[in-house]
Design an enzyme around this catalytic site. Structure first.
Site, PDB file in Angstrom:
ATOM      1  N   GLU B 228       0.844  -1.197   0.000  1.00  0.00           N
ATOM      2  CA  GLU B 228       0.000   0.000   0.000  1.00  0.00           C
ATOM      3  C   GLU B 228       0.881   1.249   0.000  1.00  0.00           C
ATOM      4  OE1 GLU B 228      -2.751   0.100   3.271  1.00  0.00           O
ATOM      5  OE2 GLU B 228      -3.897   1.721   2.343  1.00  0.00           O
ATOM      6  N   GLU B 361       2.569   9.813  11.343  1.00  0.00           N
ATOM      7  CA  GLU B 361       3.223   9.511  12.627  1.00  0.00           C
ATOM      8  C   GLU B 361       3.648   8.036  12.660  1.00  0.00           C
ATOM      9  OE1 GLU B 361       0.338  11.221  12.388  1.00  0.00           O
ATOM     10  OE2 GLU B 361       1.119  13.182  12.969  1.00  0.00           O
TER      11      GLU B 361
HETATM   12  C1  LIG Z   1      -9.405   8.962   2.988  1.00  0.00           C
HETATM   13  C2  LIG Z   1      -9.211   7.735   3.786  1.00  0.00           C
HETATM   14  C3  LIG Z   1      -9.411   6.502   3.217  1.00  0.00           C
HETATM   15  C4  LIG Z   1      -9.256   5.331   3.946  1.00  0.00           C
HETATM   16  N1  LIG Z   1      -9.482   4.141   3.347  1.00  0.00           N
HETATM   17  C5  LIG Z   1      -9.408   3.002   4.082  1.00  0.00           C
HETATM   18  C6  LIG Z   1      -9.740   1.745   3.511  1.00  0.00           C
HETATM   19  O1  LIG Z   1     -10.096   1.665   2.345  1.00  0.00           O
HETATM   20  N2  LIG Z   1      -9.680   0.627   4.268  1.00  0.00           N
HETATM   21  C7  LIG Z   1      -9.277   0.676   5.565  1.00  0.00           C
HETATM   22  O2  LIG Z   1      -9.206  -0.362   6.193  1.00  0.00           O
HETATM   23  N3  LIG Z   1      -8.954   1.859   6.158  1.00  0.00           N
HETATM   24  C8  LIG Z   1      -9.020   3.023   5.443  1.00  0.00           C
HETATM   25  N4  LIG Z   1      -8.707   4.220   6.029  1.00  0.00           N
HETATM   26  C9  LIG Z   1      -8.384   4.235   7.466  1.00  0.00           C
HETATM   27  C10 LIG Z   1      -6.982   4.597   7.817  1.00  0.00           C
HETATM   28  O3  LIG Z   1      -6.087   3.563   7.494  1.00  0.00           O
HETATM   29  C11 LIG Z   1      -6.949   4.960   9.306  1.00  0.00           C
HETATM   30  O4  LIG Z   1      -7.742   6.105   9.458  1.00  0.00           O
HETATM   31  C12 LIG Z   1      -5.577   5.220   9.827  1.00  0.00           C
HETATM   32  O5  LIG Z   1      -4.812   4.049   9.848  1.00  0.00           O
HETATM   33  C13 LIG Z   1      -5.572   5.879  11.205  1.00  0.00           C
HETATM   34  O6  LIG Z   1      -6.355   5.196  12.139  1.00  0.00           O
HETATM   35  P1  LIG Z   1      -7.438   5.988  13.010  1.00  0.00           P
HETATM   36  O7  LIG Z   1      -8.277   6.736  12.059  1.00  0.00           O
HETATM   37  O8  LIG Z   1      -8.088   5.017  13.881  1.00  0.00           O
HETATM   38  O9  LIG Z   1      -6.622   7.041  13.872  1.00  0.00           O
HETATM   39  P2  LIG Z   1      -5.962   6.771  15.311  1.00  0.00           P
HETATM   40  O10 LIG Z   1      -5.155   5.539  15.265  1.00  0.00           O
HETATM   41  O11 LIG Z   1      -6.993   6.896  16.372  1.00  0.00           O
HETATM   42  O12 LIG Z   1      -4.970   8.007  15.395  1.00  0.00           O
HETATM   43  C14 LIG Z   1      -5.342   9.344  15.785  1.00  0.00           C
HETATM   44  C15 LIG Z   1      -4.074  10.206  15.766  1.00  0.00           C
HETATM   45  O13 LIG Z   1      -3.108   9.687  16.696  1.00  0.00           O
HETATM   46  C16 LIG Z   1      -1.903   9.399  16.048  1.00  0.00           C
HETATM   47  N5  LIG Z   1      -1.329   8.160  16.598  1.00  0.00           N
HETATM   48  C17 LIG Z   1      -1.903   6.948  16.716  1.00  0.00           C
HETATM   49  N6  LIG Z   1      -1.045   6.053  17.216  1.00  0.00           N
HETATM   50  C18 LIG Z   1       0.122   6.712  17.414  1.00  0.00           C
HETATM   51  C19 LIG Z   1       1.417   6.338  17.893  1.00  0.00           C
HETATM   52  N7  LIG Z   1       1.685   5.079  18.274  1.00  0.00           N
HETATM   53  N8  LIG Z   1       2.352   7.287  17.924  1.00  0.00           N
HETATM   54  C20 LIG Z   1       2.092   8.545  17.542  1.00  0.00           C
HETATM   55  N9  LIG Z   1       0.923   8.960  17.066  1.00  0.00           N
HETATM   56  C21 LIG Z   1      -0.054   8.047  17.006  1.00  0.00           C
HETATM   57  C22 LIG Z   1      -2.271   9.193  14.586  1.00  0.00           C
HETATM   58  O14 LIG Z   1      -1.161   9.434  13.743  1.00  0.00           O
HETATM   59  C23 LIG Z   1      -3.371  10.200  14.421  1.00  0.00           C
HETATM   60  O15 LIG Z   1      -2.795  11.457  14.181  1.00  0.00           O
HETATM   61  C24 LIG Z   1      -8.858   5.415   5.297  1.00  0.00           C
HETATM   62  C25 LIG Z   1      -8.633   6.669   5.888  1.00  0.00           C
HETATM   63  C26 LIG Z   1      -8.812   7.817   5.149  1.00  0.00           C
HETATM   64  C27 LIG Z   1      -8.577   9.142   5.806  1.00  0.00           C
END
Ligand SMILES: Cc1cc2nc3c(=O)[nH]c(=O)nc-3n(C[C@H](O)[C@H](O)[C@H](O)COP(=O)(O)OP(=O)(O)OC[C@H]3O[C@@H](n4cnc5c(N)ncnc54)[C@H](O)[C@@H]3O)c2cc1C
Lengths: 373, 391
Positions: B228, B361
């Site tokens: 990816e 991050e």
């Molecule tokens: C446009 C778009 C399309 C997407 N398409 C898909 C898809 O097709 N299929 C799919 O499965 N997913 C998809 N996603 C999901 C995407 O992979 C997740 O949103 C992403 O991995 C972040 O997870 P979260 O949203 O739960 O954020 P969280 O994990 O809750 O993170 C919130 C914030 O905290 C930070 N953070 C989290 N953990 C840490 C750490 N250990 N250290 C420092 N900072 C940290 C993150 O960087 C972020 O800024 C999509 C997302 C977007 C925005």
């Protein structure tokens, strides 16, 4: 235009290994530091080893002119390694700037073969801060008959040079002269320079006899070419400086403990190093592109040089500043080599045009003009 | 090899004149000729050729006016599902799925993220329980791009809650037409709904649709995630090929908008974009000679930063026009369209670049730990059974 080759060839990696071996043996940080405190930071034995034993003085000079017949790509690899060691040798002045000028102005002149063989060390008498696009310098005048008078400040590698290549305004316009360092009327005064490992000197000329190498348009073009090549290759030195700073800092943070943890496990520090690494990856691509394009004489060379300088100059400084900061108190000491790299990086940022200068040059080259007025 | 490829292209064009052949028929013939992804094995759309030669095939076919498979519309299938199927799929799975995936007849989506598991993907809670000759899946996924056009999904689900979080996961291919799958649009800040919530209720998955061993889903998912990142950051581009070209064009066409301050920022961003492009080019050259570097994650990080910097700059450059937005209608696009829409859309959509496919991050953590070898964060949850994790 064929696709640029941004990787390192096997031959280049072999060359890197032999330069690195030599520097590891003969140029440890402690020796560099000790030398800076003596009368002259230059290491003549190290220079002889590089120039004569390894033959890097004339690496990109064609065999017909007495060189090794490699290309600027190989010369760039040598600069990476010299940067990684902040090696106190006149490679930039002699093998890059002066050689570049001779190649562009008068390749048939027997002087080039001597320089390429490492038999004579030369430098180009312009302030190190001169940018490729700057006009032909006018601080030295040549009288009819070739007597030169004037002054050139902040010349790199002038202290060890046996010969100086001097741009001067002659009776018939701009011209390039060769001047013996031992000639009567020539003064070379060492300056106290920010960069301890690449000292600068002011050169004064008082009716010094010079031998004319080129004049008029060819002289102007040769100088510009030499400075452009120098600026493009300097990016590889800056890459070497940045790489040393990054890897040294990473190694330190893997070991150093505070708060019952290794410091490298703190995310705030990890992210800074990840960003720095990312910019170093970019610097390697940009420096390779400049070297490859210059080597091929490609039409994109001026863009490639300005691009590499705009990126690599600032990156090396940032890497050195992070290196000092993340080493904490020890980074602030004279004893730790980090400061040698900081000083080299900062001086290199000003050398042959600042990043701002090169960005402004790009505006013209890639058609992104500024506002009018 | 190069000569053989050219000969095959010539023969494909001779047997299937693009002007007179149905688009789908042409794409199927191209797949069968091994010219879809030349580095795949023979029989699966490829010839086992070096990956670098794909560019040659694409260029020759494009020059001949051949239709392409609309790679942006089927990006998840091409970039993520296909390499995972290739590495972990059974022969039957490869035969069944790869051809319609490549021709675009069947769109794929990725059912990975959940409301409670994004960055910490291994914490996922969707359950898969053995039932008959297969599995019964219940749970909720979120942010699923293209779920509304997808025929198939790659899915990870928990099959053993007693094990630590990375160990009890299994990887499946999920049929999006199964009656237990419900897709609800999730409107995003651009106004449209490109991604979705997906509810899985008693979804039946035959065991023949499992990829890799039971409990080994996390390793399989690594293949998907690594691909990816390369897919997002690693496309070949000419100079000014990306977002920087859009901004540069506006700059050139509208001298009255220029200011000194924006000029400095534009030149800096231009340099960053060109450096990133060259670094991407270098990465591809490394891959082509078989020295894959860790630059894949780096490229995605670099492109996210650049897209955001440039799209923000463009809105400012436009001044009063930048205050307008083209269209807030709730739509269900099939692709992300950075070129067809206006500056405000680009600015807003680019915010997703540092979140989708792993946040910036998380990518910095990966670079710091796996590339630079810095010590890992202290992980208190590592050996704890998943069901005892605080949630
Ligand atoms: C446009 C778009 C399309 C997407 N398409 C898909 C898809 O097709 N299929 C799919 O499965 N997913 C998809 N996603 C999901 C995407 O992979 C997740 O949103 C992403 O991995 C972040 O997870 P979260 O949203 O739960 O954020 P969280 O994990 O809750 O993170 C919130 C914030 O905290 C930070 N953070 C989290 N953990 C840490 C750490 N250990 N250290 C420092 N900072 C940290 C993150 O960087 C972020 O800024 C999509 C997302 C977007 C925005």
């Amino acid at each position: 235009m064929s696709a640029p080759d941004l990787l390192y060839s096997e031959i280049e990696e072999e060359l890197r290994a032999s330069v690195r071996d030599l520097l590891t043996d003969r140029c440890p940080p402690s020796a560099v530091l000790a030398r800076c405190e003596g009368p002259s930071p230059y290491d003549p034995a190290l220079w002889r080893g590089l120039a004569v034993e390894l033959g890097v003085a004339g690496l990109h000079v064609p065999e017909e002119y007495g060189g090794a017949g490699a290309s600027l790509r190989e010369t760039a690899v040598v600069l990476e390694e010299l940067g990684r060691r902040v090696a106190p040798v006149p490679f930039l002045g002699s093998a890059v700037l002066a050689t570049g000028l001779l190649l562009a102005a008068c390749p048939q002149d027997p002087l080039l073969a001597e320089v390429a063989a490492g038999a004579r060390t030369v430098t180009l008498a312009v302030p190190l801060s001169t940018a490729p696009g700057a006009g032909f310098p006018g601080t030295v005048r040549a009288a009819a008959g070739g007597r030169l008078s004037g002054r050139v400040t902040s010349v790199a590698d002038a202290l060890t040079a046996e010969l100086l290549l001097v741009p001067a305004e002659g009776p018939d316009g701009p011209a390039l002269y060769a001047v013996e360092a031992s000639a009567a009327g020539l003064g070379v005064a060492r300056r106290t320079s920010l960069d301890l490992t690449r000292p600068l000197a002011d050169v004064t000329l008082n009716e010094v006899p010079g031998r004319r190498l080129a004049e008029g348009g060819p002289a102007v073009r040769a100088l510009r070419q030499a400075l452009t090549t120098g600026a493009g290759l300097l990016a590889s030195e800056q890459l070497g400086v940045a790489e040393w700073c990054l890897s040294t800092t990473v190694e330190y943070l893997k070991e150093r403990r505070q708060f019952a943890r290794r410091l490298g496990s703190f995310q705030a520090l990890k992210h800074r190093l990840a960003d720095l690494w990312l910019e170093t990856v970019g610097a390697r691509a940009a420096a390779r592109y400049a070297a490859d394009t210059l080597a091929a004489g490609g039409p994109d060379a001026e863009v490639a040089v300005a691009l590499a300088q705009a990126h690599c100059g600032a990156l090396a400084v940032r890497a050195a500043e992070e290196c000092v900061q993340l080493h904490g108190g020890i980074g602030m000491t004279w004893e730790h080599p980090a400061h040698l790299y900081l000083k080299r990086a900062k001086a290199d940022q000003l050398a042959l045009g600042t990043p701002g200068h090169h960005r402004a040059a790009l505006a013209g080259l890639v058609d992104l003009p500024g506002p009018v007025g | 090899m190069e000569a053989e490829l050219r000969e095959r292209v010539r023969r494909l064009l001779a047997d299937h004149d693009p002007a007179g052949t149905d688009r789908l028929d042409f794409l199927r013939a191209r797949f069968d000729a091994g010219l879809a992804w030349v580095h795949f094995p023979p029989g699966l759309g490829g010839l086992g050729a070096p990956r670098a030669l794909q560019a040659l095939v694409d260029a020759e076919l494009e020059a001949a006016g051949a239709p392409d498979n609309d790679p942006r519309r089927i990006g998840i299938g091409l970039g993520m599902a296909a390499p995972t199927l290739l590495r972990y799929g059974t022969e039957e799975q490869k035969q069944r799925f790869l051809r319609p995936l490549w021709t675009g007849e069947e769109v794929w989506c990725q059912l990975f993220s959940e409301p409670g598991a994004g960055s910490d993907l291994a914490a996922l809670a969707t359950r898969a329980v053995p039932e008959g000759d297969g599995w019964r899946v219940d749970g909720q996924k979120v942010w699923t791009s293209t779920a509304h056009t997808a025929r198939w999904a790659i899915l990870i689900a928990r099959t053993d809650p007693d094990l630590p979080k990375h160990r009890g996961i299994t990887y499946f291919v999920c049929d999006m037409t199964d009656p237990g799958v419900e897709v609800r649009p999730l409107r995003q800040l651009t106004g449209e709904a490109e991604f979705n919530e997906v509810f899985l209720t008693g979804v039946r998955i035959p065991d023949t649709h499992r990829l890799g061993g039971v409990g080994e889903g996390w390793q399989v998912a690594q293949t998907t995630l690594n691909n990816e990142r390369v897919a997002i950051g690693g496309q070949a581009m000419p100079r000014e090929g990306g977002m920087v070209g859009v901004v540069a064009a506006t700059w050139r066409e509208r001298p009255e908008l220029r200011t000194h301050e924006l000029h400095q920022r534009l030149l800096k961003a231009w340099v960053d974009a060109e450096v990133a492009r060259l670094a991407g080019e270098r990465l591809r050259q490394q891959l082509a000679v078989g020295q894959p570097g860790p630059e894949g994650a780096a490229m995605k990080l670099a492109f996210a930063r650049l897209a955001q910097e440039l799209s923000g700059l463009e809105v400012e450059l436009l001044g009063e026009e930048g205050l307008a937005y083209d269209d807030w209608t709730m739509r269900r696009p099939e692709t992300v369209d950075f070129n067809g829409r206006q500056a405000g859309y680009r600015y807003l959509r680019a915010k997703g670049n540092s979140i989708e496919g792993g946040t910036s991050e998380i990518l910095r953590n990966i670079i710091a730990e796996r590339v630079l070898g810095l010590p890992a964060e202290p992980r208190t949850d590592k050996d704890m059974p998943w069901k005892e994790l605080p949630r």
